[in-house]
Design a protein around this motif. Structure first.
Motif, PDB file in Angstrom:
ATOM      1  N   ARG A 257      -7.847 -25.395  -8.492  1.00 34.77           N
ATOM      2  CA  ARG A 257      -7.008 -25.794  -9.626  1.00 34.77           C
ATOM      3  C   ARG A 257      -6.139 -26.987  -9.245  1.00 34.77           C
ATOM      4  N   SER A 258      -5.582 -26.974  -8.044  1.00 32.02           N
ATOM      5  CA  SER A 258      -4.744 -28.082  -7.579  1.00 32.02           C
ATOM      6  C   SER A 258      -5.556 -29.373  -7.480  1.00 32.02           C
ATOM      7  N   PHE A 259      -6.784 -29.250  -6.969  1.00 33.41           N
ATOM      8  CA  PHE A 259      -7.677 -30.400  -6.862  1.00 33.41           C
ATOM      9  C   PHE A 259      -7.971 -30.970  -8.251  1.00 33.41           C
ATOM     10  N   GLY A 260      -8.297 -30.090  -9.190  1.00 34.04           N
ATOM     11  CA  GLY A 260      -8.570 -30.533 -10.553  1.00 34.04           C
ATOM     12  C   GLY A 260      -7.356 -31.165 -11.205  1.00 34.04           C
ATOM     13  N   ASN A 261      -6.190 -30.606 -10.954  1.00 32.95           N
ATOM     14  CA  ASN A 261      -4.965 -31.132 -11.548  1.00 32.95           C
ATOM     15  C   ASN A 261      -4.721 -32.573 -11.109  1.00 32.95           C
ATOM     16  N   MET A 262      -5.021 -32.871  -9.850  1.00 32.09           N
ATOM     17  CA  MET A 262      -4.871 -34.245  -9.367  1.00 32.09           C
ATOM     18  C   MET A 262      -5.840 -35.179 -10.092  1.00 32.09           C
ATOM     19  N   LEU A 263      -7.071 -34.704 -10.305  1.00 35.65           N
ATOM     20  CA  LEU A 263      -8.044 -35.531 -11.033  1.00 35.65           C
ATOM     21  C   LEU A 263      -7.579 -35.794 -12.458  1.00 35.65           C
ATOM     22  N   GLY A 264      -7.039 -34.764 -13.103  1.00 36.75           N
ATOM     23  CA  GLY A 264      -6.552 -34.923 -14.468  1.00 36.75           C
ATOM     24  C   GLY A 264      -5.382 -35.880 -14.569  1.00 36.75           C
ATOM     25  N   ARG A 265      -4.629 -35.998 -13.498  1.00 28.37           N
ATOM     26  CA  ARG A 265      -3.473 -36.905 -13.477  1.00 28.37           C
ATOM     27  C   ARG A 265      -3.851 -38.317 -13.032  1.00 28.37           C
ATOM     28  N   GLY A 266      -5.143 -38.530 -12.781  1.00 30.02           N
ATOM     29  CA  GLY A 266      -5.599 -39.889 -12.527  1.00 30.02           C
ATOM     30  C   GLY A 266      -6.048 -40.196 -11.125  1.00 30.02           C
ATOM     31  N   TYR A 267      -5.992 -39.211 -10.209  1.00 34.12           N
ATOM     32  CA  TYR A 267      -6.501 -39.437  -8.863  1.00 34.12           C
ATOM     33  C   TYR A 267      -8.017 -39.630  -8.912  1.00 34.12           C
ATOM     34  N   SER A 268      -8.525 -40.459  -8.020  1.00 37.24           N
ATOM     35  CA  SER A 268      -9.973 -40.500  -7.839  1.00 37.24           C
ATOM     36  C   SER A 268     -10.386 -39.247  -7.065  1.00 37.24           C
ATOM     37  N   VAL A 269     -11.676 -38.930  -7.101  1.00 35.49           N
ATOM     38  CA  VAL A 269     -12.166 -37.767  -6.367  1.00 35.49           C
ATOM     39  C   VAL A 269     -11.852 -37.905  -4.882  1.00 35.49           C
ATOM     40  N   LYS A 270     -12.109 -39.080  -4.321  1.00 40.11           N
ATOM     41  CA  LYS A 270     -11.875 -39.291  -2.892  1.00 40.11           C
ATOM     42  C   LYS A 270     -10.406 -39.165  -2.532  1.00 40.11           C
ATOM     43  N   ALA A 271      -9.528 -39.739  -3.356  1.00 41.72           N
ATOM     44  CA  ALA A 271      -8.091 -39.672  -3.079  1.00 41.72           C
ATOM     45  C   ALA A 271      -7.586 -38.237  -3.145  1.00 41.72           C
ATOM     46  N   ALA A 272      -8.089 -37.479  -4.107  1.00 45.48           N
ATOM     47  CA  ALA A 272      -7.681 -36.074  -4.232  1.00 45.48           C
ATOM     48  C   ALA A 272      -8.146 -35.266  -3.027  1.00 45.48           C
ATOM     49  N   GLN A 273      -9.358 -35.532  -2.556  1.00 40.90           N
ATOM     50  CA  GLN A 273      -9.877 -34.815  -1.387  1.00 40.90           C
ATOM     51  C   GLN A 273      -9.043 -35.105  -0.150  1.00 40.90           C
ATOM     52  N   ILE A 274      -8.628 -36.350   0.014  1.00 42.27           N
ATOM     53  CA  ILE A 274      -7.811 -36.727   1.173  1.00 42.27           C
ATOM     54  C   ILE A 274      -6.452 -36.030   1.121  1.00 42.27           C
ATOM     55  N   GLU A 275      -5.845 -36.007  -0.047  1.00 44.37           N
ATOM     56  CA  GLU A 275      -4.525 -35.404  -0.170  1.00 44.37           C
ATOM     57  C   GLU A 275      -4.564 -33.890  -0.044  1.00 44.37           C
ATOM     58  N   MET A 276      -5.662 -33.276  -0.473  1.00 48.07           N
ATOM     59  CA  MET A 276      -5.767 -31.818  -0.420  1.00 48.07           C
ATOM     60  C   MET A 276      -5.688 -31.285   1.008  1.00 48.07           C
ATOM     61  N   LYS A 277      -6.369 -31.940   1.949  1.00 51.87           N
ATOM     62  CA  LYS A 277      -6.414 -31.535   3.353  1.00 51.87           C
ATOM     63  C   LYS A 277      -7.130 -30.198   3.567  1.00 51.87           C
ATOM     64  N   MET A 278      -7.566 -29.556   2.513  1.00 51.64           N
ATOM     65  CA  MET A 278      -8.357 -28.331   2.593  1.00 51.64           C
ATOM     66  C   MET A 278      -9.553 -28.487   1.671  1.00 51.64           C
ATOM     67  N   VAL A 279     -10.604 -27.747   1.950  1.00 52.49           N
ATOM     68  CA  VAL A 279     -11.832 -27.868   1.167  1.00 52.49           C
ATOM     69  C   VAL A 279     -11.699 -27.091  -0.142  1.00 52.49           C
TER      70      VAL A 279
END
Length: 328
Positions: A257-279
Protein backbone atom coordinates in the motif's frame (compact mmCIF):
# COMPACT_ATOMS: atom_id res chain seq x y z
CA UNK A 1 11.43 -29.28 17.17
CA UNK A 2 14.46 -28.22 15.14
CA UNK A 3 13.41 -25.39 12.87
CA UNK A 4 15.35 -23.47 10.21
CA UNK A 5 14.11 -20.06 9.13
CA UNK A 6 15.39 -18.67 5.82
CA UNK A 7 15.44 -14.88 5.59
CA UNK A 8 16.56 -11.84 7.53
CA UNK A 9 13.71 -9.36 7.09
CA UNK A 10 10.82 -8.27 9.26
CA UNK A 11 8.60 -11.29 8.56
CA UNK A 12 11.45 -13.72 9.20
CA UNK A 13 12.19 -11.91 12.45
CA UNK A 14 8.52 -12.09 13.46
CA UNK A 15 8.46 -15.84 12.77
CA UNK A 16 11.60 -16.28 14.86
CA UNK A 17 9.87 -14.46 17.71
CA UNK A 18 6.70 -16.58 17.43
CA UNK A 19 8.56 -19.87 17.32
CA UNK A 20 10.84 -18.93 20.20
CA UNK A 21 7.79 -18.63 22.47
CA UNK A 22 8.00 -22.41 22.77
CA UNK A 23 10.89 -24.79 23.30
CA UNK A 24 11.93 -24.91 19.67
CA UNK A 25 15.56 -24.91 18.59
CA UNK A 26 15.76 -22.30 15.85
CA UNK A 27 18.46 -22.06 13.22
CA UNK A 28 18.20 -18.73 11.47
CA UNK A 29 19.85 -18.18 8.09
CA UNK A 30 20.59 -14.56 7.15
CA UNK A 31 22.54 -13.28 4.17
CA UNK A 32 23.93 -10.26 6.06
CA UNK A 33 27.00 -11.29 8.07
CA UNK A 34 27.05 -8.01 10.01
CA UNK A 35 23.47 -8.59 11.11
CA UNK A 36 24.44 -12.08 12.28
CA UNK A 37 27.25 -10.72 14.43
CA UNK A 38 24.94 -8.05 15.86
CA UNK A 39 22.31 -10.66 16.74
CA UNK A 40 24.90 -12.84 18.44
CA UNK A 41 26.21 -9.93 20.50
CA UNK A 42 23.09 -7.83 21.19
CA UNK A 43 20.19 -10.28 20.62
CA UNK A 44 18.30 -7.97 18.28
CA UNK A 45 17.98 -7.75 14.50
CA UNK A 46 19.63 -4.38 13.78
CA UNK A 47 17.60 -3.62 10.65
CA UNK A 48 14.13 -5.12 11.17
CA UNK A 49 11.87 -5.20 14.23
CA UNK A 50 14.85 -4.12 16.29
CA UNK A 51 12.75 -3.95 19.48
CA UNK A 52 12.27 -7.73 19.45
CA UNK A 53 14.51 -9.59 21.91
CA UNK A 54 15.95 -12.74 20.38
CA UNK A 55 16.52 -15.49 22.97
CA UNK A 56 20.18 -16.58 22.66
CA UNK A 57 19.42 -19.96 24.22
CA UNK A 58 16.85 -20.79 21.54
CA UNK A 59 18.09 -18.99 18.43
CA UNK A 60 21.33 -19.51 16.51
CA UNK A 61 21.99 -17.36 13.42
CA UNK A 62 23.91 -18.78 10.46
CA UNK A 63 25.50 -17.49 7.28
CA UNK A 64 26.30 -20.97 5.94
CA UNK A 65 23.02 -22.28 4.58
CA UNK A 66 24.15 -25.92 4.58
CA UNK A 67 24.83 -25.72 8.29
CA UNK A 68 21.53 -23.96 8.86
CA UNK A 69 19.62 -26.75 7.11
CA UNK A 70 21.44 -29.63 8.77
CA UNK A 71 19.30 -31.82 11.09
CA UNK A 72 16.22 -29.59 10.78
CA UNK A 73 12.69 -30.98 10.91
CA UNK A 74 11.07 -27.86 9.45
CA UNK A 75 12.32 -25.28 6.96
CA UNK A 76 10.40 -22.00 6.85
CA UNK A 77 10.89 -19.67 3.89
CA UNK A 78 10.64 -15.93 4.53
CA UNK A 79 12.58 -14.23 1.74
CA UNK A 80 11.11 -12.35 -1.26
CA UNK A 81 9.94 -14.75 -3.95
CA UNK A 82 12.37 -13.24 -6.48
CA UNK A 83 15.34 -14.31 -4.32
CA UNK A 84 14.41 -17.88 -3.43
CA UNK A 85 16.04 -19.51 -6.45
CA UNK A 86 19.36 -17.84 -5.71
CA UNK A 87 19.23 -18.83 -2.03
CA UNK A 88 19.06 -22.55 -2.84
CA UNK A 89 21.17 -22.68 -5.99
CA UNK A 90 24.03 -25.19 -6.09
CA UNK A 91 22.74 -27.11 -3.05
CA UNK A 92 22.47 -30.90 -3.46
CA UNK A 93 18.90 -32.19 -3.44
CA UNK A 94 19.87 -34.68 -0.77
CA UNK A 95 20.09 -31.87 1.77
CA UNK A 96 16.32 -31.36 1.54
CA UNK A 97 15.37 -34.95 2.25
CA UNK A 98 13.18 -35.74 5.28
CA UNK A 99 12.34 -32.09 5.87
CA UNK A 100 8.99 -30.34 5.98
CA UNK A 101 8.81 -27.03 4.14
CA UNK A 102 6.57 -24.07 4.94
CA UNK A 103 6.31 -21.03 2.68
CA UNK A 104 5.81 -17.72 4.42
CA UNK A 105 6.28 -15.98 1.05
CA UNK A 106 3.39 -13.97 -0.44
CA UNK A 107 4.66 -13.94 -4.01
CA UNK A 108 5.29 -15.94 -7.18
CA UNK A 109 8.62 -17.05 -8.67
CA UNK A 110 9.08 -14.33 -11.36
CA UNK A 111 11.13 -16.48 -13.74
CA UNK A 112 8.41 -19.15 -14.06
CA UNK A 113 5.20 -17.67 -12.57
CA UNK A 114 5.09 -20.61 -10.15
CA UNK A 115 3.73 -20.58 -6.64
CA UNK A 116 6.54 -21.06 -4.14
CA UNK A 117 5.13 -24.43 -3.09
CA UNK A 118 5.00 -25.53 -6.74
CA UNK A 119 8.63 -24.52 -7.13
CA UNK A 120 9.57 -26.52 -4.03
CA UNK A 121 7.92 -29.59 -5.49
CA UNK A 122 9.10 -29.16 -9.07
CA UNK A 123 12.65 -27.95 -8.45
CA UNK A 124 13.72 -29.32 -5.07
CA UNK A 125 11.70 -32.55 -5.35
CA UNK A 126 9.94 -31.93 -2.05
CA UNK A 127 6.92 -34.19 -1.64
CA UNK A 128 3.62 -32.32 -1.60
CA UNK A 129 2.89 -34.24 1.59
CA UNK A 130 5.66 -32.21 3.23
CA UNK A 131 4.71 -28.72 2.02
CA UNK A 132 2.56 -26.03 3.67
CA UNK A 133 2.03 -22.27 3.48
CA UNK A 134 1.25 -19.55 6.00
CA UNK A 135 -1.63 -17.12 5.50
CA UNK A 136 -2.52 -14.02 7.51
CA UNK A 137 -3.87 -11.60 8.40
CA UNK A 138 -0.70 -10.87 10.31
CA UNK A 139 1.72 -7.95 10.07
CA UNK A 140 5.22 -8.46 11.42
CA UNK A 141 5.12 -5.09 13.17
CA UNK A 142 2.15 -6.16 15.29
CA UNK A 143 3.85 -9.46 16.15
CA UNK A 144 6.71 -7.35 17.52
CA UNK A 145 4.20 -5.55 19.75
CA UNK A 146 2.61 -8.87 20.75
CA UNK A 147 -0.80 -7.75 19.54
CA UNK A 148 -3.34 -10.53 19.11
CA UNK A 149 -2.82 -12.06 15.68
CA UNK A 150 -4.19 -14.94 13.61
CA UNK A 151 -2.48 -17.28 11.18
CA UNK A 152 -3.89 -19.99 8.94
CA UNK A 153 -1.73 -22.89 7.78
CA UNK A 154 -2.66 -24.49 4.47
CA UNK A 155 -1.50 -27.83 3.11
CA UNK A 156 -2.83 -30.58 0.88
CA UNK A 157 -1.94 -32.81 3.83
CA UNK A 158 -4.22 -31.60 6.61
CA UNK A 159 -2.24 -33.42 9.31
CA UNK A 160 0.86 -31.45 8.30
CA UNK A 161 -1.06 -28.17 8.44
CA UNK A 162 -2.41 -29.07 11.86
CA UNK A 163 1.04 -30.01 13.13
CA UNK A 164 2.62 -26.73 12.04
CA UNK A 165 -0.36 -24.71 13.28
CA UNK A 166 0.25 -26.22 16.71
CA UNK A 167 3.94 -25.34 16.46
CA UNK A 168 3.15 -21.67 15.75
CA UNK A 169 0.35 -21.15 18.26
CA UNK A 170 1.38 -19.03 21.25
CA UNK A 171 -0.07 -16.56 23.74
CA UNK A 172 -0.50 -13.79 21.14
CA UNK A 173 -1.00 -15.88 17.96
CA UNK A 174 -4.04 -18.05 17.33
CA UNK A 175 -3.72 -20.56 14.51
CA UNK A 176 -6.02 -22.66 12.35
CA UNK A 177 -5.49 -24.96 9.37
CA UNK A 178 -7.14 -25.72 6.02
CA UNK A 179 -6.51 -27.92 2.99
CA UNK A 180 -6.71 -25.17 0.32
CA UNK A 181 -3.00 -24.72 -0.38
CA UNK A 182 -3.24 -23.25 -3.89
CA UNK A 183 -6.20 -21.04 -3.08
CA UNK A 184 -4.52 -19.55 -0.02
CA UNK A 185 -1.30 -18.90 -1.91
CA UNK A 186 -2.93 -17.26 -4.91
CA UNK A 187 -5.15 -15.14 -2.65
CA UNK A 188 -2.07 -14.03 -0.68
CA UNK A 189 -0.32 -13.05 -3.91
CA UNK A 190 -3.31 -11.14 -5.21
CA UNK A 191 -4.01 -9.20 -2.02
CA UNK A 192 -0.64 -7.52 -2.52
CA UNK A 193 -1.75 -6.41 -5.99
CA UNK A 194 -4.94 -5.00 -4.51
CA UNK A 195 -2.92 -3.20 -1.83
CA UNK A 196 -0.88 -1.56 -4.58
CA UNK A 197 -4.07 -0.42 -6.29
CA UNK A 198 -5.41 0.80 -2.97
CA UNK A 199 -2.27 2.83 -2.39
CA UNK A 200 -2.24 4.26 -5.91
CA UNK A 201 -5.85 5.41 -5.73
CA UNK A 202 -5.36 6.80 -2.23
CA UNK A 203 -2.35 8.74 -3.51
CA UNK A 204 -4.57 10.12 -6.27
CA UNK A 205 -6.99 11.41 -3.65
CA UNK A 206 -9.66 8.70 -3.57
CA UNK A 207 -11.51 8.68 -0.26
CA UNK A 208 -12.84 6.01 2.07
CA UNK A 209 -15.97 5.47 -0.01
CA UNK A 210 -13.94 4.47 -3.05
CA UNK A 211 -11.56 2.35 -0.99
CA UNK A 212 -14.49 0.35 0.35
CA UNK A 213 -15.79 -0.24 -3.17
CA UNK A 214 -12.31 -1.18 -4.39
CA UNK A 215 -11.80 -3.80 -1.69
CA UNK A 216 -15.35 -5.15 -2.09
CA UNK A 217 -14.66 -5.65 -5.78
CA UNK A 218 -11.23 -7.05 -5.03
CA UNK A 219 -12.46 -10.02 -3.01
CA UNK A 220 -14.81 -10.88 -5.88
CA UNK A 221 -11.94 -10.56 -8.35
CA UNK A 222 -9.78 -12.83 -6.22
CA UNK A 223 -12.61 -15.34 -5.94
CA UNK A 224 -13.17 -15.40 -9.71
CA UNK A 225 -9.49 -15.99 -10.41
CA UNK A 226 -8.86 -18.54 -7.67
CA UNK A 227 -12.01 -20.52 -8.50
CA UNK A 228 -10.87 -20.66 -12.12
CA UNK A 229 -7.24 -21.66 -11.53
CA UNK A 230 -7.72 -23.83 -8.41
CA UNK A 231 -11.36 -24.94 -8.25
CA UNK A 232 -12.28 -26.13 -4.77
CA UNK A 233 -14.96 -25.46 -2.21
CA UNK A 234 -13.78 -22.55 -0.03
CA UNK A 235 -15.18 -19.68 2.02
CA UNK A 236 -13.57 -16.64 0.44
CA UNK A 237 -14.82 -14.44 3.30
CA UNK A 238 -12.76 -16.23 5.96
CA UNK A 239 -9.72 -14.60 7.54
CA UNK A 240 -7.18 -16.48 5.39
CA UNK A 241 -8.59 -14.75 2.29
CA UNK A 242 -10.71 -11.68 3.10
CA UNK A 243 -8.95 -10.94 6.39
CA UNK A 244 -5.53 -10.99 4.77
CA UNK A 245 -6.81 -8.76 1.98
CA UNK A 246 -8.29 -6.21 4.38
CA UNK A 247 -5.21 -5.79 6.53
CA UNK A 248 -2.92 -5.46 3.51
CA UNK A 249 -5.17 -3.01 1.69
CA UNK A 250 -5.78 -0.74 4.69
CA UNK A 251 -2.92 -1.02 7.17
CA UNK A 252 -0.23 1.59 7.74
CA UNK A 253 2.23 -1.31 7.93
CA UNK A 254 1.46 -2.56 4.40
CA UNK A 255 4.54 -2.01 2.27
CA UNK A 256 2.52 -2.69 -0.91
CA UNK A 257 0.00 0.00 0.00
CA UNK A 258 2.85 2.39 0.84
CA UNK A 259 4.53 1.61 -2.48
CA UNK A 260 1.29 2.26 -4.36
CA UNK A 261 0.66 5.47 -2.46
CA UNK A 262 4.00 6.84 -3.64
CA UNK A 263 3.09 5.99 -7.24
CA UNK A 264 -0.26 7.73 -6.87
CA UNK A 265 1.51 10.83 -5.58
CA UNK A 266 3.69 10.97 -8.66
CA UNK A 267 6.77 8.88 -7.88
CA UNK A 268 8.17 6.82 -10.72
CA UNK A 269 8.28 3.07 -10.13
CA UNK A 270 12.07 3.14 -9.78
CA UNK A 271 12.06 6.08 -7.36
CA UNK A 272 9.42 4.42 -5.19
CA UNK A 273 11.41 1.18 -5.10
CA UNK A 274 14.55 3.03 -4.00
CA UNK A 275 12.75 4.89 -1.24
CA UNK A 276 10.92 1.80 0.02
CA UNK A 277 14.17 -0.03 0.91
CA UNK A 278 12.07 -3.20 1.27
CA UNK A 279 10.60 -5.47 -1.38
CA UNK A 280 6.92 -4.94 -2.23
CA UNK A 281 5.91 -8.40 -3.49
CA UNK A 282 2.96 -6.93 -5.37
CA UNK A 283 5.26 -5.42 -7.99
CA UNK A 284 6.47 -8.74 -9.43
CA UNK A 285 3.20 -10.47 -8.57
CA UNK A 286 1.26 -8.09 -10.81
CA UNK A 287 3.25 -9.15 -13.87
CA UNK A 288 3.09 -12.84 -12.93
CA UNK A 289 -0.67 -12.92 -12.40
CA UNK A 290 -1.27 -10.82 -15.53
CA UNK A 291 0.71 -13.33 -17.61
CA UNK A 292 -1.04 -16.31 -16.00
CA UNK A 293 -4.44 -14.77 -16.66
CA UNK A 294 -3.74 -14.63 -20.38
CA UNK A 295 -4.56 -18.34 -20.34
CA UNK A 296 -7.73 -17.95 -18.25
CA UNK A 297 -9.24 -14.61 -19.36
CA UNK A 298 -10.80 -13.89 -15.97
CA UNK A 299 -12.35 -10.42 -15.68
CA UNK A 300 -9.84 -8.57 -13.46
CA UNK A 301 -10.14 -4.77 -13.65
CA UNK A 302 -7.99 -4.11 -10.57
CA UNK A 303 -5.18 -6.28 -11.93
CA UNK A 304 -5.43 -4.53 -15.31
CA UNK A 305 -5.29 -1.11 -13.64
CA UNK A 306 -2.23 -1.99 -11.57
CA UNK A 307 -0.40 -3.68 -14.44
CA UNK A 308 -0.94 -0.62 -16.66
CA UNK A 309 0.57 1.72 -14.08
CA UNK A 310 3.53 -0.53 -13.24
CA UNK A 311 4.48 -1.94 -16.63
CA UNK A 312 2.84 0.09 -19.41
CA UNK A 313 3.53 3.63 -18.23
CA UNK A 314 -0.21 4.25 -18.34
CA UNK A 315 -1.64 7.62 -17.39
CA UNK A 316 -2.62 7.63 -13.71
CA UNK A 317 -5.73 9.75 -14.19
CA UNK A 318 -6.98 7.97 -17.33
CA UNK A 319 -6.38 4.59 -15.73
CA UNK A 320 -8.21 5.69 -12.59
CA UNK A 321 -11.21 6.87 -14.63
CA UNK A 322 -11.29 3.54 -16.46
CA UNK A 323 -11.08 1.60 -13.19
CA UNK A 324 -13.94 3.59 -11.68
CA UNK A 325 -16.11 2.74 -14.67
CA UNK A 326 -15.42 -1.00 -14.30
CA UNK A 327 -16.16 -1.33 -10.57
CA UNK A 328 -19.66 -1.94 -9.21
Amino acid sequence: MNVTIIGGGSWATALVKILSEKNNKIKWWLRDEQAIEHIKKHHHNPQYLSSVFLHPSKIKPYHNIKEALKNSDWVILAVPAAFIENVFKDLPLSIFENKKFVSGIKGLIPSSNQLVTEWLSNTLNISKNNIAAIAGPCHAEEIALEKQSYLTIASETIALAEEFASLLACRFVKTSFIADLQGVEYAAVMKNIVALASGITHGLGAGDNFQAVLVSNAILEIERFVDKIAPQKRCINSSAYLGDLLVTAYSQFSRNRSFGNMLGRGYSVKAAQIEMKMVAEGYSATKCIYEINRNFNVEMPILDFTYGILYQNASLLKSFENLKSRLV
